[in-house]
Motif scaffolding. Structure first.
Motif, PDB file in Angstrom:
ATOM      1  N   ARG A 279       0.845  -1.193   0.000  1.00  9.38           N
ATOM      2  CA  ARG A 279       0.000   0.000   0.000  1.00  9.38           C
ATOM      3  C   ARG A 279       0.883   1.247   0.000  1.00  9.38           C
ATOM      4  NH1 ARG A 279      -0.900   2.788   4.788  1.00  9.38           N
ATOM      5  NH2 ARG A 279       0.057   1.913   6.652  1.00  9.38           N
ATOM      6  N   ASN A 280       0.304   2.385  -0.304  1.00 12.07           N
ATOM      7  CA  ASN A 280       1.049   3.638  -0.367  1.00 12.07           C
ATOM      8  C   ASN A 280       1.670   3.981   0.983  1.00 12.07           C
ATOM      9  OD1 ASN A 280       0.486   3.998  -3.040  1.00 12.07           O
ATOM     10  ND2 ASN A 280      -1.036   5.609  -2.743  1.00 12.07           N
ATOM     11  N   VAL A 281       2.951   4.328   0.946  1.00 10.63           N
ATOM     12  CA  VAL A 281       3.597   4.890   2.130  1.00 10.63           C
ATOM     13  C   VAL A 281       3.267   6.382   2.213  1.00 10.63           C
ATOM     14  CG1 VAL A 281       5.802   5.264   3.311  1.00 10.63           C
ATOM     15  CG2 VAL A 281       5.462   3.207   1.920  1.00 10.63           C
ATOM     16  N   PHE A 282       3.281   7.054   1.046  1.00 13.15           N
ATOM     17  CA  PHE A 282       2.880   8.458   0.940  1.00 13.15           C
ATOM     18  C   PHE A 282       1.885   8.595  -0.203  1.00 13.15           C
ATOM     19  CE2 PHE A 282       7.326   8.347   2.356  1.00 13.15           C
ATOM     20  CZ  PHE A 282       7.197   8.969   3.582  1.00 13.15           C
ATOM     21  N   GLU A 283       0.895   9.448  -0.023  1.00  7.60           N
ATOM     22  CA  GLU A 283      -0.088   9.688  -1.076  1.00  7.60           C
ATOM     23  C   GLU A 283      -0.391  11.186  -1.149  1.00  7.60           C
ATOM     24  OE1 GLU A 283      -4.644   8.414  -2.309  1.00  7.60           O
ATOM     25  OE2 GLU A 283      -3.431   7.082  -1.075  1.00  7.60           O
ATOM     26  N   LYS A 284       0.163  11.826  -2.183  1.00  6.12           N
ATOM     27  CA  LYS A 284      -0.027  13.262  -2.433  1.00  6.12           C
ATOM     28  C   LYS A 284       0.309  14.099  -1.199  1.00  6.12           C
ATOM     29  CE  LYS A 284      -3.472  12.518  -6.040  1.00  6.12           C
ATOM     30  NZ  LYS A 284      -2.429  12.620  -7.085  1.00  6.12           N
ATOM     31  N   ALA A 285       1.448  13.778  -0.573  1.00  7.69           N
ATOM     32  CA  ALA A 285       1.897  14.505   0.615  1.00  7.69           C
ATOM     33  C   ALA A 285       2.566  15.811   0.211  1.00  7.69           C
ATOM     34  CB  ALA A 285       2.873  13.645   1.424  1.00  7.69           C
ATOM     35  N   ASN A 286       2.328  16.873   0.995  1.00  5.35           N
ATOM     36  CA  ASN A 286       2.925  18.185   0.770  1.00  5.35           C
ATOM     37  C   ASN A 286       3.552  18.676   2.069  1.00  5.35           C
ATOM     38  OD1 ASN A 286       1.686  18.589  -1.976  1.00  5.35           O
ATOM     39  ND2 ASN A 286      -0.196  18.530  -0.764  1.00  5.35           N
ATOM     40  N   PHE A 287       4.756  19.240   1.986  1.00  4.16           N
ATOM     41  CA  PHE A 287       5.353  19.856   3.160  1.00  4.16           C
ATOM     42  C   PHE A 287       6.497  20.768   2.734  1.00  4.16           C
ATOM     43  CE2 PHE A 287       7.685  15.931   2.488  1.00  4.16           C
ATOM     44  CZ  PHE A 287       9.005  16.294   2.679  1.00  4.16           C
ATOM     45  N   SER A 288       6.878  21.672   3.657  1.00  2.87           N
ATOM     46  CA  SER A 288       7.983  22.600   3.425  1.00  2.87           C
ATOM     47  C   SER A 288       8.911  22.600   4.629  1.00  2.87           C
ATOM     48  CB  SER A 288       7.464  24.028   3.195  1.00  2.87           C
ATOM     49  OG  SER A 288       6.679  24.099   2.039  1.00  2.87           O
ATOM     50  N   LEU A 289      10.196  22.778   4.364  1.00  2.90           N
ATOM     51  CA  LEU A 289      11.197  22.897   5.422  1.00  2.90           C
ATOM     52  C   LEU A 289      12.092  24.083   5.103  1.00  2.90           C
ATOM     53  CD1 LEU A 289      12.302  19.165   5.762  1.00  2.90           C
ATOM     54  CD2 LEU A 289      10.779  20.396   7.294  1.00  2.90           C
ATOM     55  N   ASP A 299       7.015   6.726  14.621  1.00  2.77           N
ATOM     56  CA  ASP A 299       7.286   5.405  15.167  1.00  2.77           C
ATOM     57  C   ASP A 299       8.220   4.614  14.265  1.00  2.77           C
ATOM     58  OD1 ASP A 299       5.482   5.964  17.209  1.00  2.77           O
ATOM     59  OD2 ASP A 299       3.780   5.143  16.107  1.00  2.77           O
ATOM     60  N   ASN A 300       8.825   3.561  14.826  1.00  2.86           N
ATOM     61  CA  ASN A 300       9.619   2.647  14.019  1.00  2.86           C
ATOM     62  C   ASN A 300       8.765   2.058  12.906  1.00  2.86           C
ATOM     63  OD1 ASN A 300      11.143   1.721  17.052  1.00  2.86           O
ATOM     64  ND2 ASN A 300      12.278   2.574  15.358  1.00  2.86           N
ATOM     65  N   GLY A 301       9.302   2.086  11.673  1.00  2.00           N
ATOM     66  CA  GLY A 301       8.627   1.454  10.549  1.00  2.00           C
ATOM     67  C   GLY A 301       7.561   2.286   9.880  1.00  2.00           C
ATOM     68  N   VAL A 302       7.424   3.587  10.255  1.00  2.00           N
ATOM     69  CA  VAL A 302       6.359   4.396   9.677  1.00  2.00           C
ATOM     70  C   VAL A 302       6.751   5.022   8.339  1.00  2.00           C
ATOM     71  CG1 VAL A 302       6.897   6.645  10.714  1.00  2.00           C
ATOM     72  CG2 VAL A 302       4.504   5.975  10.396  1.00  2.00           C
ATOM     73  N   GLY A 303       8.060   4.990   7.976  1.00  2.00           N
ATOM     74  CA  GLY A 303       8.479   5.478   6.664  1.00  2.00           C
ATOM     75  C   GLY A 303       9.464   6.625   6.678  1.00  2.00           C
ATOM     76  N   LYS A 304      10.143   6.880   7.802  1.00  2.00           N
ATOM     77  CA  LYS A 304      11.055   8.017   7.887  1.00  2.00           C
ATOM     78  C   LYS A 304      12.263   7.831   6.968  1.00  2.00           C
ATOM     79  CE  LYS A 304      11.626   7.616  12.324  1.00  2.00           C
ATOM     80  NZ  LYS A 304      10.814   6.393  12.487  1.00  2.00           N
ATOM     81  N   THR A 305      12.872   6.649   7.018  1.00  4.98           N
ATOM     82  CA  THR A 305      14.026   6.397   6.154  1.00  4.98           C
ATOM     83  C   THR A 305      13.605   6.373   4.686  1.00  4.98           C
ATOM     84  OG1 THR A 305      15.165   5.174   7.903  1.00  4.98           O
ATOM     85  CG2 THR A 305      15.890   4.773   5.647  1.00  4.98           C
ATOM     86  N   THR A 306      12.422   5.873   4.399  1.00  4.31           N
ATOM     87  CA  THR A 306      11.910   5.889   3.023  1.00  4.31           C
ATOM     88  C   THR A 306      11.812   7.320   2.515  1.00  4.31           C
ATOM     89  OG1 THR A 306      10.651   3.844   3.353  1.00  4.31           O
ATOM     90  CG2 THR A 306       9.942   5.289   1.549  1.00  4.31           C
ATOM     91  N   LEU A 307      11.320   8.231   3.351  1.00  8.84           N
ATOM     92  CA  LEU A 307      11.220   9.637   2.951  1.00  8.84           C
ATOM     93  C   LEU A 307      12.605  10.200   2.665  1.00  8.84           C
ATOM     94  CD1 LEU A 307       9.567  12.204   2.520  1.00  8.84           C
ATOM     95  CD2 LEU A 307       9.789  12.676   4.977  1.00  8.84           C
TER      96      LEU A 307
END
Length: 493
Positions: A279-289, A299-307
């Motif tokens: 399933r999608n890890v991200f779907e049309k996500a928007n953000f700025s830094l 949490d562990n396994g939520v997709g931080k390293t994938t991002l």
């Protein structure tokens, strides 16, 4: 259950002992925490307990190490391993299988346990550590925290009498860390002898029976957990704080002022990504830094390293646009603008000396100077990087001969050499003592002052408090399928 009697140990080809005149005990039903600066001898203490020193590393051992009354130097390693279960800082070092279920079953099959009993042990281990949802996954698909859970589940399923843990919280989120503390309390009460080697201290308050503080290969202090409240002791021995505030909820979300995101920082629009068949890890996500140091929390396994891999182009998104300093950047060009420091430092070190690692990074970035001076306000020289990260005395060492913490500092220095517009660090302080954690925090602040956007993937509450001014929380709002992350704990009571 564990007894050190005047133990000194020297590695092969070393002129000085790694540990000297060590004497202490761990009784059944006790947990002892060992801490101290990087290189003080903690890992050697662990290897002496599980028989790797001298059984695997050879070297010269003086004194005796006894486990359950037996001298480990006189026992085959296979016999020591039946008594002592060890979780290494990098659990990949002890995996034999490619899949989670196969890894949990491996040791029981190897020991000839009947298939039905093996399946039952695998099921119980998976249930106890919340691994049932990933039981049929490849280990390489897991986050570092999940790998740690697999390693610990495998060890405890073997029912050892002694448990040795090396930096067990390095890649765990605070909730999983608290759950691990609860699990260790139960194991201790069941009569297991537990030796924990860790830089993080706060999570074992109320769990550790005693603390052993080491410095330069010797025990410099030993006593109840309360001795860590001595600020001068912590400072002199490079220890972290013994009590830590959870600042995750108090860190504000980064909210750019009007027009700021057009001129500086990173902006992502419409990010969509899924692993094949998932399933999608991200779907049309928007953000700025923006410029500054931002913590990526989840949490562990939520997709931080994938991002992190998506932001550098190491993974390719199905959809999404990336803007740096107001200009759109093609995926194939991201790695030239975005620096990344991975969790496993070994994957990023390739040269014969520390100096060569830095020189190659500067050369690839087109900024190498031969005069040893900085080439401008935003450019670091080799000398400056060595000083900034405390690597001067290691300049001619082979990178693979360094300790885990020294490798960590070197790969961060290599990322600084690139002078990136955006720098992403994945758990940059895992395995670092208090002094070097502070060194990294200061270096990140310096890079941020020069206008860089620094994104830190971290569960380290101390680092967040020291250096992070804002937070990006995973999952990324309603853009992620379901809009919520499933809470995962390391064990269930």
């Amino acid at each position: 259950m564990i007894r050190f009697e005047d133990v000194s140990y020297t590695y092969p080809f070393s002129a000085t002992p790694a540990v000297r005149d060590i004497s202490f005990r761990v009784r059944p039903g006790e947990l002892v925490l060992v801490s101290g600066q990087s290189g003080c001898g903690k890992t050697t203490l662990m290897r002496l307990t599980n028989g790797l020193c001298p059984g695997y590393f050879r070297g010269e051992l003086r004194g005796r190490v006894l486990v359950d009354g037996k001298d480990t130097a006189l026992m085959p390693l296979r016999d020591v391993s039946r008594l002592v279960g060890t979780l290494f800082q990098d659990p990949e070092q002890q995996f034999f299988a490619l899949g989670v279920e196969d890894e949990l079953a491996f040791v029981h099959e190897w020991r000839g346990l009947p298939a039905e009993k093996t399946r039952e042990r695998v099921r119980r281990a998976a249930d106890a550590f919340g691994l049932s949802p990933v039981l049929h996954h490849s280990i390489h698909e897991l986050s570092e925290g999940q790998k740690q859970k697999v390693g610990l589940a495998s060890i405890l399923s073997q029912e050892p009498r002694v448990l040795v843990l090396d930096e067990p919280t390095a890649n765990l989120d605070p909730e999983s860390t608290a759950a691990l503390a609860r699990r260790l309390r139960v194991l201790r009460e069941s009569g297991m002898a537990i030796l924990v080697v860790d830089h993080r201290l706060y999570w074992l308050e109320g769990v550790a029976d005693r603390v052993v503080v080491m410095k330069h290969g010797e025990i410099c202090a030993m006593g109840a957990f309360s001795l860590l409240e001595d600020e001068s002791l912590r400072h002199n021995c490079g220890l972290r704080d013994c009590r830590v505030e959870d600042v995750r909820r108090s860190l504000p979300e980064f909210l750019p002022e009007d027009g700021v995101e057009e001129e500086a920082g990173l902006r992502v629009e419409g990010l969509t990504f899924a692993y094949k068949g998932e399933r999608n890890v991200f779907e049309k996500a928007n953000f700025s830094l923006g410029p500054g140091v931002t913590a990526l929390i989840g949490d562990n396994g939520v997709g931080k390293t994938t991002l992190a891999r998506l932001l550098t182009g190491l993974n390719r998104a199905q959809e999404g646009r990336f803007f740096i300093r107001g200009r759109e950047v093609a995926v194939k060009e991201l790695l030239g603008r975005v620096g990344i420091v991975l969790q496993n430092a070994d994957h990023q070190l390739h040269m014969k000396t520390v100096t060569q690692e830095l020189e190659v990074c500067l050369e690839l970035a087109g900024r190498l100077r031969t005069d040893g001076k900085g080439g401008g306000a935003h450019v670091f020289s080799v000398r400056e990087l060595l000083e900034l990260f405390g690597l001067e005395t290691l300049a001619e060492r082979h990178p693979q001969s360094l300790s885990g913490g020294e490798k960590q500092r070197l790969v961060i220095a290599c990322a600084f050499a690139k002078n990136p517009d955006v720098l992403i660090l994945d758990e940059p302080t895992s395995g670092l003592d208090g002094a070097n954690m502070l060194r990294i925090a200061r270096a990140l602040a310096l890079l941020a002052e020069r206008g860089a956007c620094v994104l830190v993937i971290t569960h380290d509450l101390e680092l967040m408090k020291l250096s992070c001014s804002s937070a990006l929380r995973m999952p990324l709002g309603s853009g992620v399928e379901g809009g919520k992350a499933e809470k995962k704990e390391i064990c269930h009571e």
